[in-house]
Design a protein around this motif. Structure first.
Motif, PDB file in Angstrom:
ATOM      1  N   LEU A  80       0.772  -1.274   0.014  1.00  0.00           N
ATOM      2  CA  LEU A  80       0.027  -0.066  -0.060  1.00  0.00           C
ATOM      3  C   LEU A  80       0.844   1.336   0.070  1.00  0.00           C
ATOM      4  O   LEU A  80       2.053   1.231   0.191  1.00  0.00           O
ATOM      5  N   PRO A  81       0.428   2.541  -0.403  1.00  0.00           N
ATOM      6  CA  PRO A  81       1.015   3.773  -0.141  1.00  0.00           C
ATOM      7  C   PRO A  81       1.447   3.883   1.394  1.00  0.00           C
ATOM      8  O   PRO A  81       0.758   3.594   2.132  1.00  0.00           O
ATOM      9  N   LEU A  82       2.766   4.277   1.450  1.00  0.00           N
ATOM     10  CA  LEU A  82       3.129   4.758   2.874  1.00  0.00           C
ATOM     11  C   LEU A  82       2.668   6.101   3.150  1.00  0.00           C
ATOM     12  O   LEU A  82       3.017   7.304   2.563  1.00  0.00           O
ATOM     13  N   THR A  83       1.713   6.388   4.083  1.00  0.00           N
ATOM     14  CA  THR A  83       1.132   7.485   4.629  1.00  0.00           C
ATOM     15  C   THR A  83       1.870   7.839   5.834  1.00  0.00           C
ATOM     16  O   THR A  83       1.532   7.008   7.000  1.00  0.00           O
ATOM     17  N   VAL A  84       2.608   8.825   6.431  1.00  0.00           N
ATOM     18  CA  VAL A  84       3.315   9.061   7.546  1.00  0.00           C
ATOM     19  C   VAL A  84       3.016  10.435   8.169  1.00  0.00           C
ATOM     20  O   VAL A  84       2.803  11.417   7.237  1.00  0.00           O
TER      21      VAL A  84
END
Length: 224
Positions: free
Chosen positions: A3-7
């Protein structure tokens, strides 16, 4: 499937959120989205949202949560965020966090990994009052550690180093008060949702980065 990495980075002024966001951005090839930067960009480009923000600022008022959230959403819709992004300076309030939680699934992003970089106030004040910023390229140095090769001169572009208004002691104390009242409640908000990871911000930059990388690699949010 990855999945996209969201931080999201949380922490008091001087905790190192921007530094760690920039390092992580380089390691994962995803944009570091700084609220201050995108707000200044919107104002410079005279977008409708930028003009609305400028109007508030000219009147000596805070930019509304609604405007900030719309500017952030506009930025996250760009193609360079397709594999993820790192938020620095957003959300600042529970209201903004709730808007982000509504926004992410609508944009097909997972809920974020939230890192709270925790360090003592005395250490943070020392860091901030020792910080010097290049007047040209905005590279940051510190008289207590990360010093330039030539005193008062930027290693990158040769620009003059200066103490920002935001880094003066009386301003810093006000920023800590604002953080305690508005932003610190976000720690509990994200902890209750199982998204928060505590990071020891008293360590050096590389050690903090390694702690963050370890937590990301062990986190289940990276796999579907």
């Amino acid at each position: 499937m990855k999945l996209p990495l969201t931080v999201v980075f949380l922490g008091a002024p001087g905790a190192g959120k921007g530094t760690q966001a920039r390092v992580l951005s380089g390691e994962y090839g995803i944009p570091h989205v700084s609220t201050g930067d995108i707000l200044r960009e919107a104002i410079k480009l005279r977008t409708p949202l930028g003009l609305e923000a400028q109007k508030k600022m000219d009147a000596g008022e805070l930019v509304t949560d609604e405007t900030v959230c719309l500017i952030v959403e506009e930025r996250l819709r760009r193609s360079d965020c397709s594999q993820g992004f790192i938020l620095d300076g957003f959300p600042r309030t529970i209201s903004q966090a709730e808007r982000l939680s509504e926004m992410l699934p609508r944009l097909s992003f997972p809920m974020p990994i939230v890192f709270h970089i925790n360090a003592g106030q005395e250490e943070l004040i020392k860091r901030l009052t020792g910080r010097r910023t290049c007047s040209v390229c905005r590279q940051i140095y510190n008289i207590h550690g990360q010093r330039p090769r030539i005193e008062g001169q930027c290693d990158v572009c040769g620009g003059r180093l200066e103490l920002r208004e935001d880094d003066k002691l009386e301003v810093i104390q006000g920023r800590f008060t604002e953080y305690t009242n508005q932003t610190q409640p976000l720690i509990q908000y994200y902890r209750e949702r199982g998204l928060l990871f505590e990071i020891n911000g008293a360590k050096d930059i590389r050690s903090i980065n390694l702690d963050i990388l370890s937590l990301i690699k062990s986190s289940k949010v990276l796999t579907n």
